[in-house]
Design a protein around this motif. Sequence first.
Motif, PDB file in Angstrom:
ATOM      1  N   LEU A 108      28.429  36.080  48.091  1.00 35.11           N
ATOM      2  CA  LEU A 108      28.499  35.563  46.725  1.00 35.11           C
ATOM      3  C   LEU A 108      27.151  35.108  46.180  1.00 35.11           C
ATOM      4  CD1 LEU A 108      31.739  33.379  46.616  1.00 35.11           C
ATOM      5  CD2 LEU A 108      31.354  35.624  45.601  1.00 35.11           C
ATOM      6  N   ASP A 109      26.154  34.982  47.059  1.00 37.25           N
ATOM      7  CA  ASP A 109      24.888  34.345  46.682  1.00 37.25           C
ATOM      8  C   ASP A 109      24.310  34.865  45.372  1.00 37.25           C
ATOM      9  OD1 ASP A 109      23.402  33.529  49.837  1.00 37.25           O
ATOM     10  OD2 ASP A 109      25.431  34.249  49.471  1.00 37.25           O
ATOM     11  N   TYR A 110      24.371  36.178  45.155  1.00 39.12           N
ATOM     12  CA  TYR A 110      23.684  36.768  44.010  1.00 39.12           C
ATOM     13  C   TYR A 110      24.600  37.049  42.833  1.00 39.12           C
ATOM     14  CZ  TYR A 110      20.110  37.228  47.525  1.00 39.12           C
ATOM     15  OH  TYR A 110      19.190  36.966  48.516  1.00 39.12           O
ATOM     16  N   TYR A 111      25.820  36.543  42.923  1.00 41.76           N
ATOM     17  CA  TYR A 111      26.793  36.779  41.871  1.00 41.76           C
ATOM     18  C   TYR A 111      26.971  35.549  40.997  1.00 41.76           C
ATOM     19  CZ  TYR A 111      28.403  41.114  44.053  1.00 41.76           C
ATOM     20  OH  TYR A 111      28.484  42.390  44.553  1.00 41.76           O
ATOM     21  N   ALA A 112      27.244  35.784  39.720  1.00 40.19           N
ATOM     22  CA  ALA A 112      27.808  34.744  38.881  1.00 40.19           C
ATOM     23  C   ALA A 112      29.312  34.743  39.137  1.00 40.19           C
ATOM     24  CB  ALA A 112      27.526  35.014  37.405  1.00 40.19           C
ATOM     25  N   ILE A 113      29.868  33.563  39.297  1.00 35.12           N
ATOM     26  CA  ILE A 113      31.304  33.442  39.575  1.00 35.12           C
ATOM     27  C   ILE A 113      31.970  32.707  38.423  1.00 35.12           C
ATOM     28  CG2 ILE A 113      33.066  32.580  41.147  1.00 35.12           C
ATOM     29  CD1 ILE A 113      31.280  34.798  42.310  1.00 35.12           C
ATOM     30  N   GLY A 114      32.985  33.331  37.887  1.00 31.58           N
ATOM     31  CA  GLY A 114      33.721  32.727  36.788  1.00 31.58           C
ATOM     32  C   GLY A 114      35.123  32.337  37.213  1.00 31.58           C
ATOM     33  N   TRP A 115      35.620  31.291  36.586  1.00 27.82           N
ATOM     34  CA  TRP A 115      37.038  30.928  36.708  1.00 27.82           C
ATOM     35  C   TRP A 115      37.690  31.165  35.355  1.00 27.82           C
ATOM     36  CZ3 TRP A 115      39.889  29.823  40.909  1.00 27.82           C
ATOM     37  CH2 TRP A 115      39.229  29.446  42.082  1.00 27.82           C
ATOM     38  N   PHE A 116      38.828  31.841  35.372  1.00 24.96           N
ATOM     39  CA  PHE A 116      39.610  32.119  34.188  1.00 24.96           C
ATOM     40  C   PHE A 116      41.021  31.591  34.413  1.00 24.96           C
ATOM     41  CE2 PHE A 116      36.802  35.070  31.859  1.00 24.96           C
ATOM     42  CZ  PHE A 116      35.857  35.316  32.838  1.00 24.96           C
ATOM     43  N   ARG A 117      41.777  31.448  33.333  1.00 22.62           N
ATOM     44  CA  ARG A 117      43.161  31.031  33.478  1.00 22.62           C
ATOM     45  C   ARG A 117      44.008  31.703  32.413  1.00 22.62           C
ATOM     46  NH1 ARG A 117      42.636  24.636  31.666  1.00 22.62           N
ATOM     47  NH2 ARG A 117      42.295  25.005  29.430  1.00 22.62           N
ATOM     48  N   GLN A 118      45.286  31.820  32.746  1.00 23.58           N
ATOM     49  CA  GLN A 118      46.225  32.419  31.813  1.00 23.58           C
ATOM     50  C   GLN A 118      47.559  31.717  31.932  1.00 23.58           C
ATOM     51  OE1 GLN A 118      46.887  36.656  32.315  1.00 23.58           O
ATOM     52  NE2 GLN A 118      47.422  36.877  30.160  1.00 23.58           N
ATOM     53  N   SER A 119      48.060  31.238  30.820  1.00 19.68           N
ATOM     54  CA  SER A 119      49.385  30.636  30.775  1.00 19.68           C
ATOM     55  C   SER A 119      50.327  31.611  30.095  1.00 19.68           C
ATOM     56  CB  SER A 119      49.344  29.294  30.041  1.00 19.68           C
ATOM     57  OG  SER A 119      48.769  29.444  28.763  1.00 19.68           O
ATOM     58  N   PRO A 120      51.642  31.485  30.326  1.00 25.01           N
ATOM     59  CA  PRO A 120      52.603  32.426  29.761  1.00 25.01           C
ATOM     60  C   PRO A 120      52.482  32.514  28.246  1.00 25.01           C
ATOM     61  CG  PRO A 120      53.643  31.092  31.426  1.00 25.01           C
ATOM     62  CD  PRO A 120      52.275  30.500  31.210  1.00 25.01           C
ATOM     63  N   GLY A 121      52.430  33.744  27.751  1.00 26.27           N
ATOM     64  CA  GLY A 121      52.359  33.956  26.318  1.00 26.27           C
ATOM     65  C   GLY A 121      50.980  33.818  25.726  1.00 26.27           C
ATOM     66  N   GLU A 165      41.700  33.179  29.473  1.00 26.82           N
ATOM     67  CA  GLU A 165      40.530  32.539  28.869  1.00 26.82           C
ATOM     68  C   GLU A 165      39.562  32.060  29.941  1.00 26.82           C
ATOM     69  OE1 GLU A 165      42.329  29.335  26.642  1.00 26.82           O
ATOM     70  OE2 GLU A 165      42.431  28.019  28.397  1.00 26.82           O
ATOM     71  N   GLY A 166      38.292  32.060  29.589  1.00 23.56           N
ATOM     72  CA  GLY A 166      37.273  31.572  30.512  1.00 23.56           C
ATOM     73  C   GLY A 166      37.313  30.062  30.617  1.00 23.56           C
ATOM     74  N   VAL A 167      37.237  29.558  31.826  1.00 20.47           N
ATOM     75  CA  VAL A 167      37.261  28.121  32.077  1.00 20.47           C
ATOM     76  C   VAL A 167      35.868  27.605  32.423  1.00 20.47           C
ATOM     77  CG1 VAL A 167      38.204  26.302  33.536  1.00 20.47           C
ATOM     78  CG2 VAL A 167      39.647  28.240  32.865  1.00 20.47           C
ATOM     79  N   SER A 168      35.209  28.307  33.343  1.00 19.17           N
ATOM     80  CA  SER A 168      33.908  27.862  33.803  1.00 19.17           C
ATOM     81  C   SER A 168      33.206  29.017  34.505  1.00 19.17           C
ATOM     82  CB  SER A 168      34.067  26.682  34.773  1.00 19.17           C
ATOM     83  OG  SER A 168      32.806  26.183  35.181  1.00 19.17           O
ATOM     84  N   CYS A 169      31.896  28.874  34.630  1.00 18.09           N
ATOM     85  CA  CYS A 169      31.108  29.901  35.304  1.00 18.09           C
ATOM     86  C   CYS A 169      29.916  29.229  35.972  1.00 18.09           C
ATOM     87  CB  CYS A 169      30.631  30.944  34.299  1.00 18.09           C
ATOM     88  SG  CYS A 169      29.438  32.137  34.935  1.00 18.09           S
ATOM     89  N   ILE A 170      29.547  29.721  37.161  1.00 15.29           N
ATOM     90  CA  ILE A 170      28.329  29.260  37.811  1.00 15.29           C
ATOM     91  C   ILE A 170      27.462  30.472  38.108  1.00 15.29           C
ATOM     92  CG2 ILE A 170      29.429  29.237  40.104  1.00 15.29           C
ATOM     93  CD1 ILE A 170      27.591  26.779  40.728  1.00 15.29           C
ATOM     94  N   ASN A 171      26.221  30.410  37.662  1.00 16.96           N
ATOM     95  CA  ASN A 171      25.288  31.500  37.886  1.00 16.96           C
ATOM     96  C   ASN A 171      24.665  31.425  39.279  1.00 16.96           C
ATOM     97  OD1 ASN A 171      25.467  32.826  35.338  1.00 16.96           O
ATOM     98  ND2 ASN A 171      24.303  31.142  34.426  1.00 16.96           N
ATOM     99  N   ARG A 172      23.946  32.461  39.640  1.00 19.13           N
ATOM    100  CA  ARG A 172      23.362  32.493  40.973  1.00 19.13           C
ATOM    101  C   ARG A 172      22.320  31.398  41.161  1.00 19.13           C
ATOM    102  NH1 ARG A 172      20.737  37.638  39.131  1.00 19.13           N
ATOM    103  NH2 ARG A 172      18.567  37.129  38.655  1.00 19.13           N
ATOM    104  N   ASP A 173      21.741  30.928  40.044  1.00 19.95           N
ATOM    105  CA  ASP A 173      20.735  29.867  40.156  1.00 19.95           C
ATOM    106  C   ASP A 173      21.358  28.474  40.101  1.00 19.95           C
ATOM    107  OD1 ASP A 173      19.425  29.663  36.714  1.00 19.95           O
ATOM    108  OD2 ASP A 173      21.464  29.646  37.498  1.00 19.95           O
ATOM    109  N   GLY A 174      22.694  28.413  40.036  1.00 13.55           N
ATOM    110  CA  GLY A 174      23.389  27.138  40.006  1.00 13.55           C
ATOM    111  C   GLY A 174      23.665  26.589  38.624  1.00 13.55           C
ATOM    112  N   GLY A 180      28.177  40.847  39.199  1.00 10.30           N
ATOM    113  CA  GLY A 180      26.992  41.222  39.957  1.00 10.30           C
ATOM    114  C   GLY A 180      25.684  41.024  39.227  1.00 10.30           C
ATOM    115  N   ASP A 181      25.734  40.818  37.915  1.00  7.20           N
ATOM    116  CA  ASP A 181      24.493  40.560  37.181  1.00  7.20           C
ATOM    117  C   ASP A 181      23.877  39.243  37.625  1.00  7.20           C
ATOM    118  OD1 ASP A 181      23.140  39.286  34.529  1.00  7.20           O
ATOM    119  OD2 ASP A 181      22.898  41.459  34.586  1.00  7.20           O
ATOM    120  N   GLY A 182      24.745  38.293  38.009  1.00  2.42           N
ATOM    121  CA  GLY A 182      24.258  37.042  38.558  1.00  2.42           C
ATOM    122  C   GLY A 182      23.935  35.956  37.550  1.00  2.42           C
TER     123      GLY A 182
END
Length: 127
Positions: free
Chosen positions: A29-42, A46-55, A99-101
């Motif tokens: 995961l080191d070089y990846y940006a990681i996002g958290w998304f969520r979806q509720s019924p209906g 949507e994007g919740v948060s993201c952390i880039n490779r540089d923190g 993978g863009d990071g």
Amino acid sequence: QLQLVESGGGLVQPGGSTTLSCTASGFKLDYYAIGWFRQSPGSEREGVSCINRDGSTHYRDSVKDRFAIFRDNAKNTVYLKMNSLKPEDTAEYFCAADGDGMRYDLGWKNENFYEFWGQGIQVTVSS
């Protein structure tokens, strides 16, 4: 096999806390940006948060000051610590790897940038 696996979640009382984990297998995961998304019924996912490779991090307005995203590269895991949970936080939560990071401003919410997705995990906020 390249995959992301979420864990944590479950039933949480309003005002409570929980931490979601997103662990990668088959790649680092080191070089990846990681996002958290969520979806509720209906609703759309949507994007919740993201952390880039540089923190550096991003949060949607409704979770700022309540959620915290951080990574432990040694454990190949990204975490989403959720505090002061509200019923409207109830949703299925997904993590995803880009993978863009590095993503900035509105770009981090664009699902098309993320190559790998976890299967999702339910968080229910209810008394």
